[in-house]
Motif scaffolding. Structure first.
Motif, PDB file in Angstrom:
ATOM      1  N   GLN A  33       0.840  -1.195   0.000  1.00 52.20           N
ATOM      2  CA  GLN A  33       0.000   0.000   0.000  1.00 52.20           C
ATOM      3  C   GLN A  33       0.879   1.251   0.000  1.00 52.20           C
ATOM      4  OE1 GLN A  33      -2.392   2.796  -0.372  1.00 52.20           O
ATOM      5  NE2 GLN A  33      -3.266   0.746  -0.468  1.00 52.20           N
ATOM      6  N   LEU A  38      -7.168   1.765   3.091  1.00 53.99           N
ATOM      7  CA  LEU A  38      -7.414   0.780   4.139  1.00 53.99           C
ATOM      8  C   LEU A  38      -8.334  -0.345   3.674  1.00 53.99           C
ATOM      9  CD1 LEU A  38      -8.218   3.353   6.985  1.00 53.99           C
ATOM     10  CD2 LEU A  38      -6.046   2.114   6.689  1.00 53.99           C
ATOM     11  N   ALA A  41      -9.319  -6.042   8.759  1.00 51.44           N
ATOM     12  CA  ALA A  41      -8.249  -6.999   9.040  1.00 51.44           C
ATOM     13  C   ALA A  41      -8.341  -8.269   8.198  1.00 51.44           C
ATOM     14  CB  ALA A  41      -8.243  -7.351  10.524  1.00 51.44           C
ATOM     15  N   SER A  57     -10.201  -4.231  13.104  1.00 45.47           N
ATOM     16  CA  SER A  57      -9.225  -3.162  12.906  1.00 45.47           C
ATOM     17  C   SER A  57      -9.102  -2.848  11.424  1.00 45.47           C
ATOM     18  CB  SER A  57      -7.854  -3.567  13.464  1.00 45.47           C
ATOM     19  OG  SER A  57      -7.337  -4.693  12.775  1.00 45.47           O
ATOM     20  N   VAL A  59      -6.435  -2.076   8.364  1.00 47.64           N
ATOM     21  CA  VAL A  59      -5.057  -2.365   7.986  1.00 47.64           C
ATOM     22  C   VAL A  59      -4.835  -1.820   6.580  1.00 47.64           C
ATOM     23  CG1 VAL A  59      -4.971  -4.440   9.438  1.00 47.64           C
ATOM     24  CG2 VAL A  59      -5.644  -4.644   7.036  1.00 47.64           C
ATOM     25  N   PRO A  60      -3.579  -1.702   6.121  1.00 53.67           N
ATOM     26  CA  PRO A  60      -3.329  -1.168   4.777  1.00 53.67           C
ATOM     27  C   PRO A  60      -4.017  -1.987   3.681  1.00 53.67           C
ATOM     28  CG  PRO A  60      -1.316  -1.132   6.072  1.00 53.67           C
ATOM     29  CD  PRO A  60      -2.326  -1.889   6.884  1.00 53.67           C
TER      30      PRO A  60
END
Length: 289
Positions: A33, A38, A41, A57, A59-60
């Motif tokens: 990324q 985003l 997860a 969550s 994450v990238p």
């Protein structure tokens, strides 16, 4: 429409059938990324209620090779918009898109639409929006849904029980997104309507259909509806040996075409994007101009 506000997280939903999920677009190539985009997860492809789903969550955003699914075009779209924004003088940290690809291979517009079945793909997509809004709230981030993508039409050519009527297809597709927008806005609280960025389906000859009714329906809707943007006809994009699914570079390229359409329409605000298209046809006995 066209009143969108930039939020700290901006959701892009890539919905439809197999092309939206990168079937046979192997291997995934957007595996790092470069910006602040985003995903949740568990990635872009695992839906609410499916095994492994994890919205705990952000994450990238990357594309993952998962079985027969690889490069999904929503990744190229999100990255392409941010790259264009930076080139135009925007600050990279101000732009963070959240990408998801909750569609399902080999499904008609009827099967992907609103349903009373809680396990329907449409309802899983709506629950994902609620999950990610909850996560954004928990992390103190403002949240909105900027756009949907639509990669669907092949199954309506291929199936014998699903509509091939251009009128009925348009009614079903627009009802899907009109209903979705009402539900999304109720969840996010945003005061603007998401845009729809579509390809123009190919494959009517592949499926033995002598009229490209679905493709023409999509084109006509893009001429009439201000929220429906036709980014590119898919016949121009490279396919694998099955002559239907896109190569990994082709899937990335589909996302890139959409990023151009989205950037010009929603960020630069230079008017609704129009694809390469005929504006006049002169059909004579011995030639066509």
């Amino acid at each position: 429409l066209n009143r969108q506000q930039r939020t700290q997280i901006m959701l892009i939903i890539g919905y439809g059938q197999s092309l939206s999920r990168g079937i046979n677009s192997l291997p995934a190539i957007s595996t790092s990324q470069p910006y602040n985009n985003l995903m949740i997860a568990s990635g872009t492809k695992i839906r609410n209620g499916d095994s492994g789903y994890n919205p705990s969550s952000f994450v990238p955003l990357v594309a993952k090779t998962e079985g027969t699914e690889g490069e999904d075009p929503v990744v190229g779209l999100c990255n392409g918009v941010v790259r264009r924004a930076i080139a135009d003088g925007e600050i990279a940290a101000d732009w963070s898109f959240l990408g998801t690809s909750p569609g399902r291979s080999a499904r008609s517009v009827e099967e992907l639409g609103p349903s009373s079945d809680p396990n329907a793909f449409y309802n899983k997509m709506v629950r994902y929006v609620q999950d990610t809004k909850n996560l954004a709230d928990a992390t103190g981030k403002s949240f909105s849904c900027w756009a949907y993508c639509w990669d669907q039409g092949e199954s309506n050519y291929a199936g014998t029980t699903f509509t091939k009527s251009p009128y009925q297809y348009a009614q079903l597709m627009l009802a899907l997104f009109d209903t979705l927008s009402k539900q999304v806005v109720a969840i996010t609280g945003q005061e603007f309507q998401p845009y729809i960025f579509s390809y123009q389906v190919g494959g009517h000859r592949f499926y033995g259909v002598d009229k490209n009714t679905i493709a023409l329906s999509q084109w006509r809707i893009s001429r009439e509806r201000p929220d429906f943007v036709l980014a590119v006809p898919v016949y121009a994009i490279p396919v694998v040996t099955d002559d239907v699914h896109l190569t990994n570079e082709g899937s990335w390229l589909l996302g890139e075409y959409r990023s151009r359409a989205m950037y010009q329409t929603m960020v630069r605000r230079s008017g609704k994007w129009r694809p390469l298209e005929p504006i006049k046809v002169d059909w004579q006995a011995d030639h066509i101009d």
